[in-house]
Write an enzyme that holds these catalytic residues in place. Structure first.
Site, PDB file in Angstrom:
ATOM      1  N   SER A  36     -10.440  -0.161   6.675  1.00 14.55           N
ATOM      2  CA  SER A  36      -9.644  -0.150   5.267  1.00 14.55           C
ATOM      3  C   SER A  36      -9.059  -1.451   4.811  1.00 14.55           C
ATOM      4  O   SER A  36      -8.655  -1.454   3.641  1.00 14.55           O
ATOM      5  CB  SER A  36      -8.761   0.973   5.505  1.00 14.55           C
ATOM      6  OG  SER A  36      -9.349   2.043   5.159  1.00 14.55           O
TER       7      SER A  36
ATOM      8  N   SER B  10     -10.055   1.820   2.652  1.00 14.82           N
ATOM      9  CA  SER B  10      -8.949   2.702   1.537  1.00 14.82           C
ATOM     10  C   SER B  10      -8.016   1.806   0.989  1.00 14.82           C
ATOM     11  O   SER B  10      -7.359   2.284  -0.105  1.00 14.82           O
ATOM     12  CB  SER B  10      -8.086   3.769   2.498  1.00 14.82           C
ATOM     13  OG  SER B  10      -7.578   2.910   3.694  1.00 14.82           O
TER      14      SER B  10
ATOM     15  N   LYS C 253       0.769  -1.170  -0.155  1.00 14.96           N
ATOM     16  CA  LYS C 253       0.054   0.055   0.127  1.00 14.96           C
ATOM     17  C   LYS C 253       1.248   1.219   0.092  1.00 14.96           C
ATOM     18  O   LYS C 253       2.015   1.181   0.668  1.00 14.96           O
ATOM     19  CB  LYS C 253      -0.817  -0.168   1.114  1.00 14.96           C
ATOM     20  CG  LYS C 253      -2.066   1.077   1.210  1.00 14.96           C
ATOM     21  CD  LYS C 253      -2.987   0.830   2.341  1.00 14.96           C
ATOM     22  CE  LYS C 253      -3.989   1.775   2.496  1.00 14.96           C
ATOM     23  NZ  LYS C 253      -5.137   1.678   3.669  1.00 14.96           N
TER      24      LYS C 253
HETATM   25  N1  GLN Z   1     -13.543   4.626   5.889  1.00 13.32           N
HETATM   26  C1  GLN Z   1     -12.881   5.108   7.247  1.00 13.32           C
HETATM   27  C2  GLN Z   1     -12.410   6.379   7.004  1.00 13.32           C
HETATM   28  O1  GLN Z   1     -12.638   7.045   5.776  1.00 13.32           O
HETATM   29  C3  GLN Z   1     -11.803   4.093   7.510  1.00 13.32           C
HETATM   30  C4  GLN Z   1     -10.456   4.197   6.614  1.00 13.32           C
HETATM   31  C5  GLN Z   1      -9.575   3.403   7.260  1.00 13.32           C
HETATM   32  O2  GLN Z   1      -9.519   2.318   7.943  1.00 13.32           O
HETATM   33  N2  GLN Z   1      -8.467   3.754   6.740  1.00 13.32           N
HETATM   34  O3  GLN Z   1     -11.812   7.079   7.788  1.00 13.32           O
END
Ligand code: GLN
Length: 464
Positions: free
Chosen positions: A169, A145, A70
């Site tokens: 995410s 994400s 990532k």
């Molecule tokens: N969807 C959540 C956010 O937008 C979690 C994102 C994540 O776990 N990095 O913050």
């Protein structure tokens, strides 16, 4: 040619050992899969085509295994930008602990993959470099994400990928792409070299094709790290680990059966529970009233931490720098140009909840709710070994379908409580919908008890 989708890491290792394939063959398989599909899917931000491959060492199961990383994890000398313009020219000056571990084991990164900017989002639509598409249906999102990580694994481009999970995410994109995603216990995998988003919630974990691979990777990645102050020593982890456990699964039924969850998802979930019952699992209803407040709590604490973590991007220390007449001008112009809309929204929310007149009303109260969630989970886990739910309330949705931030925030309703409490959780594919889209089941376990997830997870794979 090898199909990464259906070959476990141990099987790849065996093939390497027997000399039936070479490290170069695995790399070429990866490159050709990327060439074939990535113009359309756009999982990769960069492919490291020219690189010196490690030589195979049969003492290490990961030796010669390619993977995707990532874009928020540092590999010395390589670019890492968290899919943000503000880090556009940045190159890592040291290895993340997980990079050190994987390279030390002989694995090598094929490239870095796309994500929502700074890991804020659930669809990769927030990437500064354009979205990644779901390999099952390219008109739909891969989740986020870690959307690039999940899509790269689901499309057979790599045997596994690294992701990070702050609110869901790793698990939500794994669910939407039909692969396995593990969020380890907070403090078990080092965060050193992970570009920080919300430091009390962030954790790195693997996205894989099987529970077996997730288990193998976790056993390596969870090495103790005394250079990360939030990493928990092994001796302490051992004290938390649930030694005696059985096959009791708690289901927070009242929490699941709510507006906004797709009917098909619940049907698939209950069908899975029936199958697990036949495997000797006991299914009991549990109540977790605090979970109703988890998402609201997350959207106070997460932006608060974001606003302080994002303060380091000032146009002076890292990455992008836009000229200005005064220092303040440089800050403002750099941040205006460098950050996308969602990141700005979170910074503003976070600054607000931390401001002098409001931190008692928001931030401190959210910390209290977080304690409540932890206490409830501790109590429930004294009676059950796992808590099950669907991973996400909806099947992969179309690009642009969820436009307002709130409906995107709701994607994390089932995953977020375990980030707030720190517990480990895994998302495992549990079938395919009529339209050919993946379903997934989410299992959570007591702190530092990933072993329970792996055992039950393999049962899920067997019976689904
Ligand atoms: N969807 C959540 C956010 O937008 C979690 C994102 C994540 O776990 N990095 O913050």
């Amino acid at each position: 040619m090898i199909d990464f989708r259906t070959t476990t890491i141990k099987e790849l290792h065996e093939l390497l050992k027997k000399g039936e394939v070479s490290v170069r063959d695995l790399f070429d398989t990866s490159l050709s899969r990327i060439k074939e599909r990535d113009d359309e899917i756009h999982a990769f931000l960069e492919v490291f085509e020219e690189q010196e491959l490690p030589s195979f060492n049969e003492a290490s199961l990961l030796s010669g295994i390619p993977f995707a990383t990532k874009d928020n994890i540092l590999f010395n000398g390589l670019r890492a930008g968290a899919a943000s313009k503000i880090l556009e020219p940045y190159r890592a000056t040291y290895d993340a602990k997980v990079a050190e571990i994987l390279k030390g084991a002989g694995a090598f990164p094929v490239g870095r993959v796309n994500m929502d900017e700074m890991a804020m989002g659930t669809s990769t639509e927030n990437s500064a470099y354009g979205p990644t598409k779901n390999p099952h249906d390219t008109s739909r999102v891969p989740g986020g994400s870690s959307g690039g990580s999940a899509a790269a694994v689901a499309a057979g481009m790599v045997p596994f990928a690294l992701g990070s999970d702050t609110g869901g995410s790793i698990r939500q994109p794994a669910a939407l792409c039909g692969v396995v995603g593990l969020k380890p216990t907070y403090g078990s995998v080092s965060r050193r070299g992970l570009i920080a988003m919300a430091s009390s919630l962030d954790v790195i974990g693997p996205i894989t094709n099987s529970v077996e691979d997730a288990e193998l990777l976790f056993s390596l990645l969870s090495e103790e790290d005394n250079l990360d102050q939030t990493n928990v020593p092994l001796s302490v982890r051992e004290k938390y680990r649930k030694q005696e456990y059985g096959k009791r699964i708690g289901v927070p039924r009242a929490f699941l059966e709510r507006e906004g969850i797709q009917k098909e998802i619940l049907e698939n979930f209950y069908a899975m529970l029936e199958k697990l019952k036949e495997e000797g699992y006991e299914i009991v209803d549990v109540e977790l009233p605090s979970f109703e407040y988890a998402l609201a709590t997350y959207y106070i604490l997460q932006p608060a931490e974001v606003s302080s973590n994002m303060a380091r991007y000032d146009g002076i220390r890292y990455g992008l720098s836009v000229d200005g007449e005064t220092l303040r001008d440089v800050y403002e112009k750099t941040r205006e140009e460098g950050f996308g809309k969602e990141v700005k929204r979170r910074i503003m929310l976070g600054t607000y909840v931390l401001s002098a007149g409001y931190h008692d009303a928001y931030y401190y109260r959210a910390l209290e709710v977080r304690k409540w969630i932890r206490a409830e989970l501790r109590e429930v886990f004294s009676r059950v070994d796992l808590i099950a739910s669907p991973t996400a309330p909806s099947l992969p949705f179309k690009f642009g379908e969820k436009k307002d931030p709130l409906s995107l925030y709701l994607e994390d309703i089932f995953t977020v409580p375990y980030n707030l409490a720190g517990n480990p959780a895994i998302s495992i594919p549990s079938g395919i919908s009529k339209e050919g889209l993946p379903f997934a089941i989410h299992l959570a376990a007591p702190l530092f008890s990933e072993h329970i997830l792996f055992e039950a997870g393999k049962d899920v794979e067997r019976v689904r």
